[in-house]
Design a protein around this motif. Structure first.
Motif, short mmCIF file in Angstrom:
data_model
loop_
_atom_site.label_atom_id
_atom_site.label_comp_id
_atom_site.label_asym_id
_atom_site.label_seq_id
_atom_site.Cartn_x
_atom_site.Cartn_y
_atom_site.Cartn_z
N ILE A 1 0.77 -1.14 -0.18
CA ILE A 1 0.05 -0.01 0.03
C ILE A 1 0.88 1.23 0.06
O ILE A 1 1.84 1.08 0.91
N LYS A 2 0.47 2.28 -0.78
CA LYS A 2 1.16 3.51 -0.65
C LYS A 2 0.70 4.16 0.47
O LYS A 2 -0.29 4.62 0.67
N GLN A 3 1.86 4.69 1.33
CA GLN A 3 1.46 5.67 2.37
C GLN A 3 2.34 7.02 2.24
O GLN A 3 3.41 7.01 1.77
N LEU A 4 1.54 7.91 2.47
CA LEU A 4 2.14 9.41 2.20
C LEU A 4 2.87 9.83 3.73
O LEU A 4 2.68 9.47 4.55
N SER A 5 4.16 10.25 3.49
CA SER A 5 4.82 10.78 4.67
C SER A 5 5.12 12.18 4.39
O SER A 5 5.65 12.37 3.55
N ILE A 6 4.62 12.92 5.43
CA ILE A 6 4.79 14.51 5.19
C ILE A 6 5.40 14.91 6.61
O ILE A 6 5.26 14.66 7.49
N PHE A 7 6.40 16.10 6.08
CA PHE A 7 7.29 16.63 7.07
C PHE A 7 6.31 17.81 7.52
O PHE A 7 5.55 18.64 6.79
N VAL A 8 6.18 17.85 8.96
CA VAL A 8 5.32 18.74 9.56
C VAL A 8 6.23 19.48 10.63
O VAL A 8 6.71 18.93 11.50
N GLU A 9 6.01 20.95 10.50
CA GLU A 9 6.64 21.67 11.38
C GLU A 9 5.80 21.87 12.71
O GLU A 9 4.52 21.71 12.60
N ASN A 10 6.33 21.72 14.04
CA ASN A 10 5.55 21.84 15.07
C ASN A 10 4.96 23.42 15.34
O ASN A 10 5.60 23.98 16.05
N LYS A 11 3.98 23.59 14.66
CA LYS A 11 3.54 24.97 15.05
C LYS A 11 1.93 24.98 14.90
O LYS A 11 1.53 24.08 14.02
N ALA A 12 1.19 25.81 15.46
CA ALA A 12 -0.14 25.80 15.56
C ALA A 12 -0.70 26.00 14.18
O ALA A 12 -0.14 26.74 13.54
N VAL B 1 -0.34 13.38 -3.24
CA VAL B 1 1.10 13.73 -3.37
C VAL B 1 1.19 15.09 -4.17
O VAL B 1 1.77 16.05 -3.73
N GLU B 2 0.58 14.74 -5.40
CA GLU B 2 0.47 16.29 -6.23
C GLU B 2 -0.04 17.39 -5.43
O GLU B 2 0.44 18.62 -5.53
N ALA B 3 -1.22 17.04 -4.87
CA ALA B 3 -1.76 18.45 -4.34
C ALA B 3 -0.92 19.07 -3.07
O ALA B 3 -0.77 20.17 -3.07
N LEU B 4 -0.26 18.17 -2.33
CA LEU B 4 0.49 18.48 -1.43
C LEU B 4 1.85 19.10 -1.62
O LEU B 4 2.31 20.36 -1.28
N LEU C 1 6.25 9.28 -0.62
CA LEU C 1 5.35 7.86 -0.79
C LEU C 1 6.44 6.77 -0.51
O LEU C 1 7.49 6.69 -0.75
N THR C 2 5.72 5.91 0.49
CA THR C 2 6.39 4.51 1.17
C THR C 2 5.50 3.45 0.85
O THR C 2 4.39 3.68 1.07
N SER C 3 6.15 2.38 0.71
CA SER C 3 5.38 1.31 0.50
C SER C 3 5.19 0.27 1.82
O SER C 3 6.24 0.23 2.80
N VAL C 4 4.13 0.32 2.37
CA VAL C 4 3.70 -0.48 3.59
C VAL C 4 2.67 -1.69 3.47
O VAL C 4 2.28 -1.93 2.12
N PRO D 1 -3.28 8.30 -3.28
CA PRO D 1 -2.09 8.79 -2.94
C PRO D 1 -1.15 9.51 -3.89
O PRO D 1 -0.99 10.57 -3.48
N ASP D 2 -1.64 9.14 -5.09
CA ASP D 2 -0.79 9.75 -6.12
C ASP D 2 -1.45 11.40 -6.38
O ASP D 2 -0.70 12.54 -6.29
#
Length: 143
Positions: free
Chosen positions: A3-14, A56-59, A68-71, A52-53
């Motif tokens: 399965i394709k999993q999205l991994s998104i970098f998130v800054e810790n801010k409100a 990814v494009e929208a983000l 994208l990572t396979s899980v 997922p595809d």
């Protein structure tokens, strides 16, 4: 099956999770499972989504760092010991689990998310005020 999993970098801010989920909502992307791991400065948001595809494009178009990572996903009976069996199978084969997160099936027509926030009482108050159901520990345990 992978399965394709999205991994998104998130800054810790409100508001950062609100921005990310708004991008997905505007792209008509439905979240199926979600997990976040954080440090004091940033986190990694992991999502399983219905497309997922496109997600990814929208983000990426919104300037966000995403990959994208396979899980794999397993389905187990909701009985004591079933999860332990699955973990034993992997352990016996010396397969290491890097991370995991769970979600409940859509059989009840709802999604359930566990949140950790910095002010429980205020969060409960504002969520209730927005018409969002707050589940009790008994309801969660009884699922």
């Amino acid at each position: 099956m992978q399965i394709k999993q999205l991994s998104i970098f998130v800054e810790n801010k409100a508001g950062r999770l609100a921005e990310i989920t708004a991008v997905l909502a505007n792209a008509n992307i439905d979240i199926r499972a979600i997990s976040i791991a954080d440090t004091s400065d940033f986190g990694i948001l992991r999502l399983i989504v219905d497309n997922p595809d496109e997600a990814v494009e929208a983000l990426k178009q919104a300037g966000m760092t995403v990959s994208l990572t396979s899980v794999i996903a397993i389905g187990i009976d909701d009985r004591p010991g079933e999860f332990a069996k699955a973990m034993r199978v992997l352990a016996d084969e010396h397969i290491t689990i890097e991370y995991m997160y769970a979600f409940i099936s859509r059989d009840q027509g709802k999604a359930f998310v566990i949140l950790r926030v910095d002010d429980d009482q205020r969060a409960i108050s504002v969520l209730k005020g927005a018409g969002i159901t707050i589940l009790t520990a008994e309801e969660i345990h009884g699922m």
